[in-house]
Write an enzyme that holds these catalytic residues in place. Structure first.
Site, short mmCIF file in Angstrom:
data_model
loop_
_atom_site.label_atom_id
_atom_site.label_comp_id
_atom_site.label_asym_id
_atom_site.label_seq_id
_atom_site.Cartn_x
_atom_site.Cartn_y
_atom_site.Cartn_z
N ASP A 145 -7.95 -6.18 -21.59
CA ASP A 145 -6.62 -6.80 -21.74
C ASP A 145 -6.62 -8.33 -21.69
O ASP A 145 -5.56 -8.94 -21.66
CB ASP A 145 -5.63 -6.28 -20.67
CG ASP A 145 -5.05 -4.94 -21.08
OD1 ASP A 145 -5.33 -4.51 -22.21
OD2 ASP A 145 -4.33 -4.35 -20.28
N SER A 146 -7.75 -8.98 -21.57
CA SER A 146 -7.73 -10.46 -21.54
C SER A 146 -7.60 -10.99 -22.96
O SER A 146 -7.89 -10.29 -23.93
CB SER A 146 -9.02 -10.98 -20.89
OG SER A 146 -10.14 -10.55 -21.62
#
Length: 374
Positions: free
Chosen positions: A240-241
Protein backbone atom coordinates in the site's frame (compact mmCIF):
# COMPACT_ATOMS: atom_id res chain seq x y z
CA UNK A 1 -56.94 2.57 23.03
CA UNK A 2 -56.96 1.27 26.60
CA UNK A 3 -54.66 3.13 29.01
CA UNK A 4 -52.41 1.05 31.26
CA UNK A 5 -53.98 -0.46 34.36
CA UNK A 6 -51.38 -1.51 36.96
CA UNK A 7 -53.62 -4.22 38.46
CA UNK A 8 -54.44 -5.91 35.15
CA UNK A 9 -52.45 -8.78 33.56
CA UNK A 10 -51.80 -8.03 29.87
CA UNK A 11 -49.86 -11.23 29.07
CA UNK A 12 -52.70 -13.29 27.58
CA UNK A 13 -54.77 -10.54 25.98
CA UNK A 14 -55.72 -10.32 22.27
CA UNK A 15 -54.86 -6.62 22.08
CA UNK A 16 -51.51 -5.24 20.82
CA UNK A 17 -49.15 -3.26 23.03
CA UNK A 18 -48.63 0.36 21.94
CA UNK A 19 -45.21 1.98 22.45
CA UNK A 20 -44.45 5.70 22.11
CA UNK A 21 -40.70 6.37 21.64
CA UNK A 22 -39.92 3.03 23.31
CA UNK A 23 -42.26 3.55 26.29
CA UNK A 24 -45.32 1.32 26.74
CA UNK A 25 -48.36 3.61 26.94
CA UNK A 26 -51.32 1.22 26.51
CA UNK A 27 -53.01 -1.53 24.49
CA UNK A 28 -55.23 -1.48 21.39
CA UNK A 29 -57.73 -4.18 20.49
CA UNK A 30 -57.89 -3.35 16.73
CA UNK A 31 -54.23 -2.60 15.79
CA UNK A 32 -54.82 -2.44 12.02
CA UNK A 33 -57.38 0.33 12.58
CA UNK A 34 -54.94 2.35 14.73
CA UNK A 35 -52.21 1.89 12.09
CA UNK A 36 -54.46 3.12 9.25
CA UNK A 37 -55.86 6.03 11.30
CA UNK A 38 -52.40 7.39 12.21
CA UNK A 39 -51.09 6.93 8.63
CA UNK A 40 -54.16 8.69 7.18
CA UNK A 41 -53.83 11.55 9.71
CA UNK A 42 -50.17 11.97 8.79
CA UNK A 43 -50.93 12.04 5.05
CA UNK A 44 -53.73 14.57 5.63
CA UNK A 45 -51.38 16.81 7.67
CA UNK A 46 -53.32 16.31 10.91
CA UNK A 47 -50.06 14.88 12.36
CA UNK A 48 -46.50 16.07 11.62
CA UNK A 49 -44.97 14.35 8.57
CA UNK A 50 -41.93 13.26 10.64
CA UNK A 51 -43.98 10.88 12.85
CA UNK A 52 -43.68 7.18 12.05
CA UNK A 53 -45.73 4.11 13.01
CA UNK A 54 -44.68 0.46 12.73
CA UNK A 55 -46.65 -2.72 13.45
CA UNK A 56 -44.84 -5.89 14.54
CA UNK A 57 -47.45 -8.63 13.96
CA UNK A 58 -45.27 -11.39 15.44
CA UNK A 59 -44.60 -9.58 18.73
CA UNK A 60 -48.10 -8.02 18.78
CA UNK A 61 -46.66 -4.51 19.13
CA UNK A 62 -47.30 -1.10 17.60
CA UNK A 63 -44.38 1.35 17.79
CA UNK A 64 -44.90 5.08 17.30
CA UNK A 65 -41.82 7.31 16.97
CA UNK A 66 -41.87 11.11 17.27
CA UNK A 67 -38.35 11.75 18.63
CA UNK A 68 -35.61 13.74 16.89
CA UNK A 69 -32.50 12.32 15.22
CA UNK A 70 -34.13 9.62 13.06
CA UNK A 71 -32.84 9.47 9.46
CA UNK A 72 -35.78 9.67 7.05
CA UNK A 73 -36.18 9.38 3.27
CA UNK A 74 -38.89 10.78 1.01
CA UNK A 75 -40.84 8.23 -1.10
CA UNK A 76 -43.82 8.21 -3.44
CA UNK A 77 -46.97 6.77 -1.85
CA UNK A 78 -48.58 3.75 -3.57
CA UNK A 79 -52.21 2.93 -2.68
CA UNK A 80 -54.07 -0.11 -4.09
CA UNK A 81 -51.00 -0.75 -6.27
CA UNK A 82 -51.39 2.63 -7.97
CA UNK A 83 -49.08 5.65 -7.81
CA UNK A 84 -50.73 8.60 -6.04
CA UNK A 85 -48.54 11.09 -7.92
CA UNK A 86 -49.58 11.91 -11.49
CA UNK A 87 -47.87 13.47 -14.52
CA UNK A 88 -49.67 16.79 -13.90
CA UNK A 89 -48.08 17.02 -10.43
CA UNK A 90 -44.58 16.48 -11.85
CA UNK A 91 -45.20 19.14 -14.51
CA UNK A 92 -46.27 21.65 -11.85
CA UNK A 93 -43.02 20.99 -9.93
CA UNK A 94 -40.94 21.41 -13.12
CA UNK A 95 -42.76 24.68 -13.96
CA UNK A 96 -42.08 25.80 -10.35
CA UNK A 97 -45.80 26.32 -9.72
CA UNK A 98 -45.43 23.89 -6.81
CA UNK A 99 -42.67 23.50 -4.27
CA UNK A 100 -41.62 19.98 -3.20
CA UNK A 101 -43.32 20.62 0.17
CA UNK A 102 -46.69 20.64 -1.64
CA UNK A 103 -46.28 16.92 -2.41
CA UNK A 104 -46.29 16.23 1.36
CA UNK A 105 -49.35 18.44 1.88
CA UNK A 106 -51.30 16.63 -0.87
CA UNK A 107 -50.37 13.14 0.44
CA UNK A 108 -48.33 12.17 -2.64
CA UNK A 109 -44.96 11.77 -0.90
CA UNK A 110 -44.13 10.79 2.69
CA UNK A 111 -41.07 10.35 4.90
CA UNK A 112 -40.07 6.86 6.04
CA UNK A 113 -37.53 6.12 8.76
CA UNK A 114 -35.50 2.89 9.07
CA UNK A 115 -38.12 1.14 11.27
CA UNK A 116 -41.05 1.93 8.97
CA UNK A 117 -39.03 1.01 5.87
CA UNK A 118 -38.69 -2.53 7.29
CA UNK A 119 -42.45 -3.06 7.04
CA UNK A 120 -42.90 -1.31 3.65
CA UNK A 121 -42.90 -2.91 0.17
CA UNK A 122 -40.92 -0.47 -1.97
CA UNK A 123 -40.74 -0.51 -5.77
CA UNK A 124 -37.47 0.70 -7.28
CA UNK A 125 -39.05 2.24 -10.43
CA UNK A 126 -42.52 3.57 -11.27
CA UNK A 127 -42.62 1.07 -14.17
CA UNK A 128 -42.40 -1.76 -11.59
CA UNK A 129 -45.73 -0.57 -10.11
CA UNK A 130 -47.30 -0.46 -13.61
CA UNK A 131 -45.98 -3.96 -14.47
CA UNK A 132 -47.36 -5.25 -11.17
CA UNK A 133 -50.88 -4.19 -12.21
CA UNK A 134 -50.46 -6.05 -15.51
CA UNK A 135 -49.25 -9.16 -13.62
CA UNK A 136 -52.50 -9.26 -11.59
CA UNK A 137 -50.89 -7.57 -8.56
CA UNK A 138 -48.20 -10.11 -7.80
CA UNK A 139 -46.77 -7.78 -5.10
CA UNK A 140 -48.57 -5.45 -2.72
CA UNK A 141 -46.47 -2.29 -3.10
CA UNK A 142 -46.86 0.47 -0.49
CA UNK A 143 -44.20 2.94 -1.73
CA UNK A 144 -41.95 3.70 -4.68
CA UNK A 145 -38.48 5.28 -4.83
CA UNK A 146 -38.39 8.83 -6.26
CA UNK A 147 -35.13 7.83 -7.97
CA UNK A 148 -32.97 4.68 -7.48
CA UNK A 149 -29.96 6.83 -6.48
CA UNK A 150 -31.90 8.00 -3.40
CA UNK A 151 -31.28 4.67 -1.66
CA UNK A 152 -27.73 6.02 -1.11
CA UNK A 153 -26.66 8.88 1.14
CA UNK A 154 -24.45 11.86 0.22
CA UNK A 155 -21.10 10.05 0.65
CA UNK A 156 -22.12 6.82 -1.11
CA UNK A 157 -23.77 8.59 -4.06
CA UNK A 158 -20.50 10.26 -5.16
CA UNK A 159 -18.73 6.88 -5.60
CA UNK A 160 -18.50 6.10 -9.33
CA UNK A 161 -19.70 2.59 -10.31
CA UNK A 162 -20.31 1.37 -6.73
CA UNK A 163 -21.90 -1.80 -8.14
CA UNK A 164 -18.47 -2.81 -9.49
CA UNK A 165 -16.79 -2.63 -6.05
CA UNK A 166 -16.65 -4.99 -3.10
CA UNK A 167 -19.19 -3.80 -0.51
CA UNK A 168 -16.51 -3.10 2.19
CA UNK A 169 -14.72 -0.77 -0.28
CA UNK A 170 -17.89 1.32 -0.64
CA UNK A 171 -18.18 1.45 3.16
CA UNK A 172 -14.55 2.64 3.50
CA UNK A 173 -15.02 5.31 0.83
CA UNK A 174 -18.22 6.56 2.49
CA UNK A 175 -16.15 7.17 5.65
CA UNK A 176 -13.07 8.56 3.87
CA UNK A 177 -15.02 10.83 1.52
CA UNK A 178 -15.84 13.08 4.51
CA UNK A 179 -12.12 13.51 5.17
CA UNK A 180 -11.26 14.47 1.57
CA UNK A 181 -9.60 17.85 1.24
CA UNK A 182 -11.02 20.48 -1.10
CA UNK A 183 -12.69 23.88 -0.76
CA UNK A 184 -15.05 23.14 2.15
CA UNK A 185 -16.94 26.47 1.85
CA UNK A 186 -16.92 29.31 -0.66
CA UNK A 187 -16.44 31.91 2.12
CA UNK A 188 -13.55 30.18 3.93
CA UNK A 189 -11.44 33.38 3.77
CA UNK A 190 -13.78 35.25 6.12
CA UNK A 191 -14.66 32.32 8.41
CA UNK A 192 -12.97 31.84 11.79
CA UNK A 193 -13.20 28.05 12.06
CA UNK A 194 -11.14 26.26 14.72
CA UNK A 195 -9.43 24.03 12.11
CA UNK A 196 -9.64 24.10 8.32
CA UNK A 197 -7.79 22.62 5.34
CA UNK A 198 -8.10 23.99 1.80
CA UNK A 199 -6.53 22.35 -1.24
CA UNK A 200 -4.62 24.67 -3.60
CA UNK A 201 -5.76 23.14 -6.89
CA UNK A 202 -8.90 21.00 -6.43
CA UNK A 203 -10.17 19.35 -9.61
CA UNK A 204 -13.56 17.95 -10.50
CA UNK A 205 -13.42 14.16 -11.08
CA UNK A 206 -13.15 12.78 -14.62
CA UNK A 207 -15.91 10.23 -13.90
CA UNK A 208 -18.96 11.84 -12.32
CA UNK A 209 -22.24 10.53 -10.91
CA UNK A 210 -25.70 12.06 -11.37
CA UNK A 211 -26.14 13.07 -7.68
CA UNK A 212 -22.86 15.08 -7.86
CA UNK A 213 -24.73 17.67 -9.95
CA UNK A 214 -27.36 18.19 -7.24
CA UNK A 215 -24.75 18.18 -4.45
CA UNK A 216 -22.78 20.90 -6.33
CA UNK A 217 -19.73 18.66 -6.09
CA UNK A 218 -18.41 19.91 -9.43
CA UNK A 219 -18.38 23.53 -8.18
CA UNK A 220 -16.56 22.74 -4.91
CA UNK A 221 -14.72 19.46 -5.57
CA UNK A 222 -12.36 17.48 -3.34
CA UNK A 223 -9.02 16.00 -4.43
CA UNK A 224 -6.90 16.03 -7.60
CA UNK A 225 -6.86 13.80 -10.67
CA UNK A 226 -3.58 11.91 -10.35
CA UNK A 227 -2.02 9.77 -13.08
CA UNK A 228 -1.36 6.47 -11.32
CA UNK A 229 0.86 3.58 -12.39
CA UNK A 230 0.66 0.26 -10.58
CA UNK A 231 4.22 -0.99 -11.04
CA UNK A 232 6.96 -2.69 -9.09
CA UNK A 233 9.69 -0.06 -8.81
CA UNK A 234 12.74 -1.29 -6.81
CA UNK A 235 10.38 -2.82 -4.21
CA UNK A 236 9.83 0.49 -2.35
CA UNK A 237 6.12 0.44 -3.15
CA UNK A 238 5.21 -2.75 -1.30
CA UNK A 239 2.16 -3.02 0.98
CA UNK A 240 0.00 0.00 0.00
CA UNK A 241 2.91 2.48 -0.07
CA UNK A 242 3.17 5.01 -2.89
CA UNK A 243 5.92 6.94 -4.63
CA UNK A 244 5.15 10.45 -5.93
CA UNK A 245 7.02 12.39 -8.60
CA UNK A 246 9.04 15.12 -6.84
CA UNK A 247 8.69 17.64 -9.68
CA UNK A 248 4.86 17.27 -9.48
CA UNK A 249 5.06 18.14 -5.75
CA UNK A 250 7.25 21.17 -6.58
CA UNK A 251 4.66 22.36 -9.10
CA UNK A 252 1.92 22.33 -6.41
CA UNK A 253 0.46 18.83 -6.63
CA UNK A 254 -1.55 18.02 -3.44
CA UNK A 255 -0.42 21.31 -1.83
CA UNK A 256 -2.81 22.72 0.76
CA UNK A 257 -3.21 25.54 3.24
CA UNK A 258 -4.02 24.85 6.90
CA UNK A 259 -5.89 27.35 9.07
CA UNK A 260 -6.06 27.31 12.86
CA UNK A 261 -7.97 29.73 15.06
CA UNK A 262 -6.88 30.73 18.59
CA UNK A 263 -9.32 32.65 20.79
CA UNK A 264 -9.32 34.26 24.21
CA UNK A 265 -11.51 36.56 26.26
CA UNK A 266 -10.92 39.16 28.94
CA UNK A 267 -12.70 39.34 32.30
CA UNK A 268 -12.78 41.51 35.40
CA UNK A 269 -9.30 40.39 36.50
CA UNK A 270 -7.90 39.15 33.15
CA UNK A 271 -6.81 41.75 30.59
CA UNK A 272 -5.75 41.27 26.96
CA UNK A 273 -2.81 43.67 26.47
CA UNK A 274 0.89 43.86 25.76
CA UNK A 275 2.92 42.06 28.42
CA UNK A 276 5.63 43.98 30.28
CA UNK A 277 8.10 41.24 31.21
CA UNK A 278 9.60 43.44 33.97
CA UNK A 279 6.51 43.53 36.19
CA UNK A 280 4.93 40.17 35.21
CA UNK A 281 5.57 36.82 36.83
CA UNK A 282 5.11 33.22 35.66
CA UNK A 283 5.89 34.14 32.07
CA UNK A 284 4.92 31.70 29.32
CA UNK A 285 7.96 30.14 27.66
CA UNK A 286 8.19 31.99 24.33
CA UNK A 287 8.95 35.28 22.55
CA UNK A 288 6.83 38.34 23.32
CA UNK A 289 8.52 40.70 20.81
CA UNK A 290 5.91 40.21 18.03
CA UNK A 291 2.98 41.46 20.14
CA UNK A 292 1.59 44.90 19.22
CA UNK A 293 0.63 47.54 21.82
CA UNK A 294 -2.88 45.99 22.15
CA UNK A 295 -1.40 42.60 23.07
CA UNK A 296 -2.19 40.95 19.72
CA UNK A 297 0.12 39.86 16.89
CA UNK A 298 -0.44 41.79 13.62
CA UNK A 299 -1.97 40.15 10.50
CA UNK A 300 0.73 39.23 7.96
CA UNK A 301 3.37 38.57 10.64
CA UNK A 302 5.45 35.40 10.33
CA UNK A 303 5.31 33.27 13.48
CA UNK A 304 6.84 30.08 14.83
CA UNK A 305 5.97 27.73 17.69
CA UNK A 306 7.90 29.86 20.20
CA UNK A 307 5.96 33.07 19.54
CA UNK A 308 3.26 34.47 21.84
CA UNK A 309 0.26 35.44 19.70
CA UNK A 310 -2.22 36.68 22.35
CA UNK A 311 -0.88 38.68 25.32
CA UNK A 312 -2.93 38.35 28.50
CA UNK A 313 -2.26 39.18 32.15
CA UNK A 314 -4.11 38.49 35.40
CA UNK A 315 -4.30 41.33 37.90
CA UNK A 316 -3.72 40.04 41.46
CA UNK A 317 -5.96 40.96 44.38
CA UNK A 318 -4.70 43.49 46.97
CA UNK A 319 -3.72 40.81 49.52
CA UNK A 320 -2.13 38.40 47.03
CA UNK A 321 1.66 38.38 46.69
CA UNK A 322 2.58 36.44 43.60
CA UNK A 323 6.27 35.86 44.30
CA UNK A 324 5.97 34.82 47.92
CA UNK A 325 7.35 36.40 51.10
CA UNK A 326 11.05 36.07 50.15
CA UNK A 327 10.82 38.16 46.98
CA UNK A 328 12.50 41.56 47.07
CA UNK A 329 10.86 42.87 43.88
CA UNK A 330 7.09 42.73 43.92
CA UNK A 331 5.61 41.72 40.56
CA UNK A 332 2.25 43.26 39.71
CA UNK A 333 0.76 40.82 37.17
CA UNK A 334 0.61 37.10 36.43
CA UNK A 335 0.99 36.01 32.80
CA UNK A 336 -1.81 34.08 31.00
CA UNK A 337 -0.70 34.59 27.38
CA UNK A 338 -1.37 32.13 24.54
CA UNK A 339 1.47 30.69 22.49
CA UNK A 340 1.25 29.19 19.01
CA UNK A 341 1.42 25.39 18.77
CA UNK A 342 5.02 24.23 19.17
CA UNK A 343 5.06 22.24 15.91
CA UNK A 344 3.43 24.93 13.75
CA UNK A 345 4.78 27.97 11.97
CA UNK A 346 3.31 30.19 9.28
CA UNK A 347 1.65 33.58 8.87
CA UNK A 348 -1.04 35.39 10.87
CA UNK A 349 -4.00 35.45 8.48
CA UNK A 350 -6.61 37.50 10.38
CA UNK A 351 -7.22 39.07 13.78
CA UNK A 352 -10.76 39.67 15.00
CA UNK A 353 -11.49 41.92 17.99
CA UNK A 354 -14.99 42.22 19.40
CA UNK A 355 -16.83 42.54 22.72
CA UNK A 356 -18.96 40.07 24.63
CA UNK A 357 -22.67 40.97 24.32
CA UNK A 358 -23.44 40.30 27.97
CA UNK A 359 -20.34 41.32 29.93
CA UNK A 360 -18.91 43.91 27.46
CA UNK A 361 -15.43 42.38 27.93
CA UNK A 362 -12.95 42.03 25.07
CA UNK A 363 -13.11 38.83 22.95
CA UNK A 364 -10.40 38.11 20.34
CA UNK A 365 -9.70 35.51 17.65
CA UNK A 366 -6.40 35.05 15.81
CA UNK A 367 -6.41 32.97 12.62
CA UNK A 368 -3.11 31.45 11.47
CA UNK A 369 -2.22 30.16 8.01
CA UNK A 370 0.31 27.43 7.23
CA UNK A 371 1.23 25.99 3.81
CA UNK A 372 1.35 22.18 3.81
CA UNK A 373 3.44 20.41 1.16
CA UNK A 374 3.41 16.58 0.87
Amino acid sequence: MQPLDKDRNYQNTDSDKVFLNGQWIGNHSIPSELLNDIRTARRQNSLPKEYSIVRDIEKKEIKIYTDAGRVQRAMFIVEDNQMMIRKKHVEMILKKQWMFEQLFRDGLVELLDVEEEESAMIAMFTKDVEKNLENKQKYQYTHCEIHPSMILGVCASIIPFPDHNQSPRNTYQSAMGKQAMGVYASNYQVRMDTLANVLYYPQKPLVVTKPMKYLHFEELPSGCNAIVAIACYTGYNQEDSIMINQSAIDRGFFRSVFFRCYNDRASETEKIRNVNTQNTTRLTHGKYDKLDHDGLICPGTKFSGDDIIIGKVIEPSQEESLDGPRSNVRKTYKDASQRARHSEDGIIDQVMITKDDVTDYLFVKVKTRTIKTP
